[in-house]
Scaffold this active site. Structure first.
Site, PDB file in Angstrom:
ATOM      1  N   TYR A 163       3.756 -11.763  -1.134  1.00  0.00           N
ATOM      2  CA  TYR A 163       3.211 -10.805  -0.159  1.00  0.00           C
ATOM      3  C   TYR A 163       2.175 -11.516   0.708  1.00  0.00           C
ATOM      4  O   TYR A 163       1.353 -12.280   0.201  1.00  0.00           O
ATOM      5  CB  TYR A 163       2.537  -9.632  -0.892  1.00  0.00           C
ATOM      6  N   GLU A 179       2.274  -7.760   8.456  1.00  0.00           N
ATOM      7  CA  GLU A 179       2.535  -7.829   7.017  1.00  0.00           C
ATOM      8  C   GLU A 179       3.928  -8.385   6.755  1.00  0.00           C
ATOM      9  O   GLU A 179       4.889  -7.971   7.409  1.00  0.00           O
ATOM     10  CB  GLU A 179       2.415  -6.429   6.406  1.00  0.00           C
TER      11      GLU A 179
END
Ligand code: GDP
Ligand code: MN
Length: 382
Positions: free
Chosen positions: A101, A189
């Site tokens: 992530y 993101e």
């Protein structure tokens, strides 16, 4: 403004971040044609402005053109959290070894950019934050200093990615920061950022939010505006150029300045009411803007009273009063209105409004009294 995954990926790739080759498709036939050009296996991905597509059945690997046809048929029209799938992104499938992530966003309280990186990707980062907060390596970046490769390397080391992913991750994160700043994004993101079985690091997903106020610097962002998920009220307000956010309550709110509009939402809640919306009419409270704002609020069937909260700064009280009077002459408003007018030349403005006051057009000297009156009117107790 939120971008579709594929728009986010194309945005990333302009800054040199590796992504898989892919194409947009609006129909099953277009999906099949794209897969034929790209070569199977491919991934058929729903393009909607919400996350959790995989869990909802909106992301499927297809090993043959027949499977592309089946998956595209199933995913187009699928309802994912209220977002109906109208377009797909077909991309060459990756062999995933590991999912990480990575993101950049603004930390308002620290007045710095915040980077987050975790070896636990592919899942909800909120879940990782709740169950294993130490698994997220955070970095604050001073916007003036920027992100050096050396600092980025330390950050990546702290996240304990697999050794073979480190160099690729550093390269991507430096570019991601550049994309985030240069692109005037509020959020960039990548979840998951993957390491493939043959050692390549790339962005497998993209969640990008860009600042709508920066469109003038990026004329190509116009295309993002057309895809925003707005309810009817928000669309009407947006068409009139108003800063409006729809809420679920019964007290319609009109204020000048975003800060005052937010305070008005707060004070209505504080005295026991429920705000129907946030609406900032900006600096000039002229008749056109005021009439437009009143129309938008009047068309909201839940609204039982309207609270106009104006603090005259550059806009003088008498101009505000004349704007309100003229607007009321032009639009028929169903709900009772409560006005609070303060600031520059407030007395003059109030004098002008005085002869127009009635049961359905009231004025209160302070913000809290006006809020109480508006809430009481909404509840039918006044
Ligand atoms: P989200 O569910 O909306 O976050 O959509 P993602 O784009 O993140 O995809 C969800 C999951 O699908 C990923 O975490 C992967 O596990 C899987 N996935 C997506 N693309 C591929 C691919 O190219 N190959 C494989 N094997 N899995 C993929
Ligand atoms: Mn994802």
């Amino acid at each position: 403004m939120d971008l579709f995954e594929y728009q986010g990926k194309l945005f990333f790739s302009r800054y040199g971040i590796p992504i898989s080759a892919g194409e947009v498709a609006f129909t099953v036939d277009e999906a099949v044609a794209a897969a034929e050009r790209l070569g199977c296996p491919v991934v058929v991905k729903a393009q909607v402005l919400t996350g959790g597509r995989g869990k909802a059945g909106g992301v499927k690997v297809a090993n043959s053109v027949d499977e592309v046809r089946t998956h595209a048929g199933n995913i187009l029209g699928l309802d994912i959290k209220g977002h109906v799938v109208g377009r797909l992104w077909i991309e060459q499938a990756s062999d995933i070894a590991r999912e990480y992530y990575a993101s950049f966003t603004l930390d308002r309280s620290a007045k710095q950019h915040l980077g987050m990186l975790s070896a636990q990707g592919g899942v909800d980062i909120e879940e990782v934050a709740a169950t294993d907060p130490d698994a997220i390596a955070k970095i604050h970046v001073d916007p003036v200093e920027g992100l050096t490769e050396a600092r980025c390397r330390e950050w990546v080391a702290a996240a304990n990615l697999d050794p073979e992913a480190v160099q690729g991750a550093v390269d991507i994160l430096v570019k991601l920061y550049e994309a985030y700043v240069d692109g005037d994004a509020d959020l960039c993101e990548i979840n998951p950022l993957i390491l493939t079985t043959d050692g390549v690091v790339k962005a497998l997903d993209a969640k990008v939010t860009v600042d709508a106020n920066a469109v003038f610097r990026h004329p190509d962002y116009e295309e993002y505006d057309a895809i925003q998920h707005r309810d009817e009220r928000e669309t009407a307000a947006h068409d009139k150029g108003l800063q409006y956010v729809g809420l679920d309550g019964t007290v319609g709110i009109i204020a000048n300045g975003a800060g005052l509009a937010m305070s008005t939402v707060d004070i209505v809640s504080q005295v026991g009411g429920t705000p129907a919306n946030f609406l900032d009419i900006g600096g000039g409270a002229n008749a056109d803007v005021m009439a437009g704002a009143l129309e938008v609020i009047n068309n909201d069937p839940k609204v039982q009273s309207i609270f106009i909260n104006i603090f005259g700064g550059i806009t003088k009280g008498e101009e505000v009063a004349n704007g309100i009077i003229a607007a009321l002459g032009r639009v028929q408003i169903d709900a009772p209105i409560v006005i609070r007018l303060d600031g520059t030349n407030a007395e003059l403005g109030r004098e002008l409004l005085q002869p127009h006051l009635s049961e359905t057009l009231q004025m209160q000297p302070t913000m809290i009294e006006a809020a109480r009156t508006a809430v009481a009117l909404a509840e039918g107790t006044k």
